[in-house]
Design a protein around this motif. Structure first.
Motif, PDB file in Angstrom:
ATOM      1  N   PRO A  58       1.047  -7.141   5.341  1.00 46.14           N
ATOM      2  CA  PRO A  58       2.194  -6.311   5.692  1.00 46.14           C
ATOM      3  C   PRO A  58       1.793  -5.138   6.579  1.00 46.14           C
ATOM      4  O   PRO A  58       0.632  -4.720   6.599  1.00 46.14           O
ATOM      5  CB  PRO A  58       2.705  -5.821   4.327  1.00 46.14           C
ATOM      6  CG  PRO A  58       1.499  -5.878   3.435  1.00 46.14           C
ATOM      7  CD  PRO A  58       0.687  -7.031   3.915  1.00 46.14           C
ATOM      8  N   VAL A  59       2.775  -4.624   7.308  1.00 49.54           N
ATOM      9  CA  VAL A  59       2.553  -3.466   8.174  1.00 49.54           C
ATOM     10  C   VAL A  59       2.769  -2.200   7.357  1.00 49.54           C
ATOM     11  O   VAL A  59       3.856  -1.972   6.808  1.00 49.54           O
ATOM     12  CB  VAL A  59       3.513  -3.489   9.386  1.00 49.54           C
ATOM     13  CG1 VAL A  59       3.334  -2.233  10.230  1.00 49.54           C
ATOM     14  CG2 VAL A  59       3.270  -4.739  10.228  1.00 49.54           C
ATOM     15  N   LEU A  60       1.731  -1.393   7.252  1.00 52.84           N
ATOM     16  CA  LEU A  60       1.827  -0.138   6.508  1.00 52.84           C
ATOM     17  C   LEU A  60       2.489   0.953   7.339  1.00 52.84           C
ATOM     18  O   LEU A  60       3.237   1.791   6.818  1.00 52.84           O
ATOM     19  CB  LEU A  60       0.425   0.305   6.076  1.00 52.84           C
ATOM     20  CG  LEU A  60       0.346   1.605   5.277  1.00 52.84           C
ATOM     21  CD1 LEU A  60       0.904   1.387   3.871  1.00 52.84           C
ATOM     22  CD2 LEU A  60      -1.097   2.107   5.194  1.00 52.84           C
ATOM     23  N   VAL A  68      -0.684  -0.544  11.706  1.00 52.55           N
ATOM     24  CA  VAL A  68      -1.729  -0.522  10.688  1.00 52.55           C
ATOM     25  C   VAL A  68      -1.385  -1.604   9.681  1.00 52.55           C
ATOM     26  O   VAL A  68      -0.321  -1.548   9.038  1.00 52.55           O
ATOM     27  CB  VAL A  68      -1.840   0.850   9.995  1.00 52.55           C
ATOM     28  CG1 VAL A  68      -2.834   0.771   8.839  1.00 52.55           C
ATOM     29  CG2 VAL A  68      -2.279   1.917  10.988  1.00 52.55           C
ATOM     30  N   LEU A  69      -2.247  -2.606   9.552  1.00 53.12           N
ATOM     31  CA  LEU A  69      -2.029  -3.739   8.661  1.00 53.12           C
ATOM     32  C   LEU A  69      -2.768  -3.509   7.355  1.00 53.12           C
ATOM     33  O   LEU A  69      -3.939  -3.100   7.351  1.00 53.12           O
ATOM     34  CB  LEU A  69      -2.514  -5.027   9.324  1.00 53.12           C
ATOM     35  CG  LEU A  69      -1.927  -5.326  10.715  1.00 53.12           C
ATOM     36  CD1 LEU A  69      -2.523  -6.624  11.276  1.00 53.12           C
ATOM     37  CD2 LEU A  69      -0.411  -5.429  10.658  1.00 53.12           C
ATOM     38  N   ASP A  70      -2.096  -3.799   6.248  1.00 55.86           N
ATOM     39  CA  ASP A  70      -2.638  -3.531   4.912  1.00 55.86           C
ATOM     40  C   ASP A  70      -3.084  -4.840   4.273  1.00 55.86           C
ATOM     41  O   ASP A  70      -2.270  -5.691   3.928  1.00 55.86           O
ATOM     42  CB  ASP A  70      -1.560  -2.859   4.059  1.00 55.86           C
ATOM     43  CG  ASP A  70      -2.108  -2.317   2.746  1.00 55.86           C
ATOM     44  OD1 ASP A  70      -3.253  -2.655   2.399  1.00 55.86           O
ATOM     45  OD2 ASP A  70      -1.383  -1.545   2.088  1.00 55.86           O
ATOM     46  N   GLY A 116     -12.726  -4.908  -4.074  1.00 53.80           N
ATOM     47  CA  GLY A 116     -12.191  -3.632  -4.533  1.00 53.80           C
ATOM     48  C   GLY A 116     -11.934  -2.631  -3.433  1.00 53.80           C
ATOM     49  O   GLY A 116     -11.609  -1.470  -3.701  1.00 53.80           O
ATOM     50  N   VAL A 117     -12.075  -3.053  -2.180  1.00 55.82           N
ATOM     51  CA  VAL A 117     -11.786  -2.202  -1.037  1.00 55.82           C
ATOM     52  C   VAL A 117     -10.359  -2.498  -0.568  1.00 55.82           C
ATOM     53  O   VAL A 117      -9.867  -3.621  -0.699  1.00 55.82           O
ATOM     54  CB  VAL A 117     -12.794  -2.456   0.104  1.00 55.82           C
ATOM     55  CG1 VAL A 117     -12.440  -1.666   1.356  1.00 55.82           C
ATOM     56  CG2 VAL A 117     -14.204  -2.114  -0.360  1.00 55.82           C
ATOM     57  N   ARG A 118      -9.688  -1.490  -0.051  1.00 55.05           N
ATOM     58  CA  ARG A 118      -8.362  -1.680   0.547  1.00 55.05           C
ATOM     59  C   ARG A 118      -8.486  -1.588   2.066  1.00 55.05           C
ATOM     60  O   ARG A 118      -8.320  -0.519   2.647  1.00 55.05           O
ATOM     61  CB  ARG A 118      -7.369  -0.637   0.028  1.00 55.05           C
ATOM     62  CG  ARG A 118      -5.935  -0.851   0.517  1.00 55.05           C
ATOM     63  CD  ARG A 118      -5.006   0.243   0.013  1.00 55.05           C
ATOM     64  NE  ARG A 118      -3.639   0.021   0.461  1.00 55.05           N
ATOM     65  CZ  ARG A 118      -2.629   0.858   0.204  1.00 55.05           C
ATOM     66  NH1 ARG A 118      -2.859   1.986  -0.477  1.00 55.05           N
ATOM     67  NH2 ARG A 118      -1.421   0.588   0.648  1.00 55.05           N
ATOM     68  N   PRO A 119      -8.789  -2.690   2.740  1.00 52.98           N
ATOM     69  CA  PRO A 119      -8.964  -2.643   4.194  1.00 52.98           C
ATOM     70  C   PRO A 119      -7.620  -2.465   4.915  1.00 52.98           C
ATOM     71  O   PRO A 119      -6.646  -3.170   4.645  1.00 52.98           O
ATOM     72  CB  PRO A 119      -9.575  -4.017   4.527  1.00 52.98           C
ATOM     73  CG  PRO A 119      -9.992  -4.594   3.204  1.00 52.98           C
ATOM     74  CD  PRO A 119      -9.039  -4.024   2.204  1.00 52.98           C
TER      75      PRO A 119
END
Length: 376
Positions: A58-60, A68-70, A116-119
């Motif tokens: 999704p687009v943040l 910015v893509l989440d 566990g990272v939020r790229p």
């Protein structure tokens, strides 16, 4: 201009052009015909692999064409990835749907999401009218910094920033200007000393080469405000033309297994899927970076302030691919010595292979994920 070395294969002959478009074989010098290279290009074109994204992120946040893509909406340690302006951002999410033969996908962003990272990926998009007036500094102050502010606000505080290639220079500048928004900084194959010699020579030689290649396009650049994709591809190809011939000859030989062949096609498709570059960015890269080596001399300015790595006061990881043919390892390694307390990570891979190669998971992804969880 930092970017991929490989050029885009020539287009198909237009069937509507008729027989008159086909050169008389009597006028073709056999010395210029390489059957193995031609066979390799043909094999690449016939290959069935096509990039498929079964779960688009999704687009943040967005600003014009920039998004910015989440890649982990559920949470995790937020890291904003900043790619180069020259190539498409999806090199960091190259094969999300696998290789088409039942093999696993190949995506550094999705791999990190599983750790566990939020790229969060900054996708620059196609340069619109506003972007065509921006140089490198303008992309930092008017594009990257607003994105960084928005991401920090959405995530509830400072985030990690990871820049790849040219994106590393922009990320470094943004981190120095807005340290209150950046928890940690990662620099992946980021050039700094443009006098360091590589495949195309030192900075001055590359500046001369790029100027000569782009000279025929100056009228188009003035008219559109961008460097067209064809000109960029020609510049990339000039860095290592023999390498282009060699890789297609090897591909045509059919020695790769199914997974390796699909990866080759995915990489070539990405290299050929270019975007124009804002003309002021190209001028700044050639004049200020390759020509004058302003970053290394401490004279590259963004927003009226010199960009100084030695002033950074946050955890920094400098990852240097030792087989890089685009950014000489010496050009990137110098940053580890300039930034106080920076961690240096030597990677036994190439410029693109480090983030999207068959061994990238062991060479970089695992170690990068561990560092981000520790410092992010």
């Amino acid at each position: 201009m930092p970017g991929g070395p490989e050029g885009e294969p020539d287009g198909e002959t237009d069937p509507a052009a008729g027989a008159s478009a086909v050169p008389d074989p009597a006028f073709i010098d056999p010395a210029f015909i390489d059957p193995a290279f031609i066979a390799g290009v043909a094999a690449y074109r016939r290959h069935p692999y096509r990039r498929v994204d079964p779960a688009p992120p999704p687009v943040l946040w967005r600003q014009g064409e920039m998004r910015v893509l989440d890649y982990a909406p559920g949470g995790g340690r937020p890291v904003l990835f900043v790619p180069s302006l020259v190539n498409r951002a999806y090199i960091l999410d190259l094969m999300p749907g696998g290789d088409g033969n039942g093999g696993a996908g190949l995506s550094i962003l999705r791999d990190l999401a599983g750790r566990g990272v939020r790229p969060l990926l900054l996708d620059w998009g196609w340069p619109g009218e506003a972007e065509r007036g921006l140089d490198c500094a303008g992309y930092v102050t008017r594009r990257l910094e607003p994105a960084l502010e928005a991401v920090a606000a959405r995530c509830g505080g400072p985030v990690s920033l990871a820049g790849y290639c040219m994106g590393g220079l922009l990320a470094l500048a943004a981190a120095g200007r807005r340290p209150e928004l950046v928890r940690a900084l990662v620099l992946l194959a980021t050039p700094w000393d443009f006098a360091a010699s590589g495949t195309g020579g030192g900075g001055a030689e590359i500046a001369t080469l790029l100027t000569r290649i782009l000279a025929p396009y100056t009228g188009m650049m003035a008219l559109t405000g961008t460097v067209p994709v064809d000109a960029l591809q020609a510049a990339f190809a000039a860095i290592d033309p023999a390498g282009i011939v060699r890789k297609f000859r090897e591909f045509g030989a059919g020695t790769r297994d199914a997974a390796q062949a699909a990866l080759f096609v995915a990489m070539e498709d990405w290299l050929g899927d270019g975007v124009p570059l804002a003309a002021p960015v190209a001028v700044a890269c050639i004049r200020d970076w390759y020509g004058a080596n302003l970053p290394m001399r401490g004279q590259w300015q963004v927003g009226g302030r010199a960009v100084r790595p030695e002033a950074l006061a946050m955890p920094v990881l400098v990852a240097v691919p030792e087989r890089d043919r685009i950014v000489p390892p010496a050009s990137a390694r110098v940053l580890a010595g300039l930034i106080p307390g920076a961690s240096a990570l030597s990677v036994a891979g190439g410029h693109v292979g480090m983030v999207a190669g068959p061994r990238a998971r062991a060479l970089l992804w695992e170690r990068l994920g561990a560092w981000l969880l520790r410092h992010g």
